[in-house]
Write a protein that holds these residues in place. Sequence first.
Motif, PDB file in Angstrom:
ATOM      1  N   GLY A   2     -12.206 -24.443  32.599  1.00  0.00           N
ATOM      2  CA  GLY A   2     -11.210 -24.678  31.956  1.00  0.00           C
ATOM      3  C   GLY A   2     -10.389 -23.474  31.174  1.00  0.00           C
ATOM      4  N   ASP A   3      -9.790 -23.993  30.762  1.00  0.00           N
ATOM      5  CA  ASP A   3      -8.598 -22.974  30.024  1.00  0.00           C
ATOM      6  C   ASP A   3      -9.203 -22.201  28.626  1.00  0.00           C
ATOM      7  N   ALA A   4      -9.059 -21.294  28.690  1.00  0.00           N
ATOM      8  CA  ALA A   4      -9.432 -20.509  27.158  1.00  0.00           C
ATOM      9  C   ALA A   4      -9.768 -21.171  25.638  1.00  0.00           C
ATOM     10  N   VAL A   5      -9.980 -22.003  25.027  1.00  0.00           N
ATOM     11  CA  VAL A   5      -9.236 -21.838  23.469  1.00  0.00           C
ATOM     12  C   VAL A   5      -8.845 -21.158  22.526  1.00  0.00           C
ATOM     13  N   THR A   6      -7.609 -21.622  22.473  1.00  0.00           N
ATOM     14  CA  THR A   6      -6.920 -20.262  21.761  1.00  0.00           C
ATOM     15  C   THR A   6      -6.634 -20.583  20.381  1.00  0.00           C
ATOM     16  N   GLU A   7      -6.853 -22.318  20.335  1.00  0.00           N
ATOM     17  CA  GLU A   7      -6.398 -22.486  18.805  1.00  0.00           C
ATOM     18  C   GLU A   7      -7.501 -21.743  18.315  1.00  0.00           C
ATOM     19  N   THR A   8      -6.829 -20.917  16.572  1.00  0.00           N
ATOM     20  CA  THR A   8      -7.394 -20.145  15.423  1.00  0.00           C
ATOM     21  C   THR A   8      -7.811 -22.095  14.289  1.00  0.00           C
ATOM     22  N   LEU A   9      -8.431 -20.666  13.415  1.00  0.00           N
ATOM     23  CA  LEU A   9      -8.879 -21.741  12.205  1.00  0.00           C
ATOM     24  C   LEU A   9      -7.093 -21.891  11.468  1.00  0.00           C
ATOM     25  N   TRP A  10      -6.804 -20.641  11.408  1.00  0.00           N
ATOM     26  CA  TRP A  10      -5.212 -21.534  10.818  1.00  0.00           C
ATOM     27  C   TRP A  10      -4.690 -22.778  11.303  1.00  0.00           C
ATOM     28  N   SER A  11      -4.138 -22.449  12.559  1.00  0.00           N
ATOM     29  CA  SER A  11      -3.360 -23.514  12.905  1.00  0.00           C
ATOM     30  C   SER A  11      -4.833 -25.043  13.540  1.00  0.00           C
ATOM     31  N   GLN A  12      -5.854 -24.746  13.017  1.00  0.00           N
ATOM     32  CA  GLN A  12      -6.671 -26.495  13.347  1.00  0.00           C
ATOM     33  C   GLN A  12      -6.732 -26.699  12.144  1.00  0.00           C
ATOM     34  N   VAL A  13      -6.678 -25.695  11.119  1.00  0.00           N
ATOM     35  CA  VAL A  13      -6.564 -26.620   9.473  1.00  0.00           C
ATOM     36  C   VAL A  13      -4.998 -26.747   8.532  1.00  0.00           C
ATOM     37  N   GLY A  14      -3.737 -26.869   9.540  1.00  0.00           N
ATOM     38  CA  GLY A  14      -2.910 -27.237   9.148  1.00  0.00           C
ATOM     39  C   GLY A  14      -2.032 -25.995   8.865  1.00  0.00           C
ATOM     40  N   GLY A  15      -2.145 -24.900   9.625  1.00  0.00           N
ATOM     41  CA  GLY A  15      -1.024 -24.293   9.179  1.00  0.00           C
ATOM     42  C   GLY A  15      -0.727 -23.261   8.050  1.00  0.00           C
ATOM     43  N   THR A  16      -0.233 -23.063   7.374  1.00  0.00           N
ATOM     44  CA  THR A  16       1.027 -22.568   6.178  1.00  0.00           C
ATOM     45  C   THR A  16       1.226 -23.658   5.356  1.00  0.00           C
ATOM     46  N   ALA A  17       1.533 -24.857   5.538  1.00  0.00           N
ATOM     47  CA  ALA A  17       0.551 -26.266   4.563  1.00  0.00           C
ATOM     48  C   ALA A  17      -0.729 -25.655   4.044  1.00  0.00           C
ATOM     49  N   THR A  18      -1.778 -25.629   4.589  1.00  0.00           N
ATOM     50  CA  THR A  18      -2.860 -25.753   3.766  1.00  0.00           C
ATOM     51  C   THR A  18      -3.263 -24.094   3.008  1.00  0.00           C
ATOM     52  N   PHE A  19      -2.965 -23.230   3.796  1.00  0.00           N
ATOM     53  CA  PHE A  19      -2.755 -22.083   3.018  1.00  0.00           C
ATOM     54  C   PHE A  19      -1.945 -21.531   1.995  1.00  0.00           C
ATOM     55  N   LEU A  56      -4.621 -14.291   3.654  1.00  0.00           N
ATOM     56  CA  LEU A  56      -5.188 -14.992   4.735  1.00  0.00           C
ATOM     57  C   LEU A  56      -4.399 -16.075   5.984  1.00  0.00           C
ATOM     58  N   GLU A  57      -3.274 -15.908   5.839  1.00  0.00           N
ATOM     59  CA  GLU A  57      -3.047 -16.639   6.732  1.00  0.00           C
ATOM     60  C   GLU A  57      -3.420 -14.969   8.359  1.00  0.00           C
ATOM     61  N   GLN A  58      -2.944 -14.840   8.245  1.00  0.00           N
ATOM     62  CA  GLN A  58      -3.354 -13.046   8.904  1.00  0.00           C
ATOM     63  C   GLN A  58      -4.646 -13.241   9.784  1.00  0.00           C
ATOM     64  N   TYR A  59      -5.595 -12.760   8.848  1.00  0.00           N
ATOM     65  CA  TYR A  59      -6.857 -12.946   9.228  1.00  0.00           C
ATOM     66  C   TYR A  59      -7.029 -13.888   9.650  1.00  0.00           C
TER      67      TYR A  59
END
Length: 129
Positions: A2-19, A56-59
């Motif tokens: 299957g496809d590799a999992v490429t979602e990051t914690l940043w995207s999974q929790v809502g991106g910039t708005a969450t941070f 934090l977003e970059q990390y």
Amino acid sequence: MGDAVTETLWSQVGGTATFERIVSTFYRGVREDPLLAPMYPEADWEGAEWRLRTFLEQYWGGPATYSEQRGHPRLRMRHAAFPVTPAAKERWLVHMHAALDEAALPPMHDAAFRDYIERAALALVNRFE
């Protein structure tokens, strides 16, 4: 196969708005903290928020804006001028944990974030009382 999992914690929790929420809540506490507030430049709270948020977003797999604009994070070097004592570390963690409490991230992400901030805060202690 299957496809590799490429979602990051940043995207999974809502991106910039969450941070932005986490960092805003964090600094709301820091601004009132008698030990921590004096370490921040009074005229640059917005800059402090931007630096922490973009770091934090970059990390956590978000945009590389922090490094693009400021270079390598070099956290210990950047904090060397500030008296990061064990007491300051604990106060910093109080406010960051409160921000994470309010953000209510999914349990797996919350645990990873808290583990990181505990280790990072300990690594930045540079003065002993």
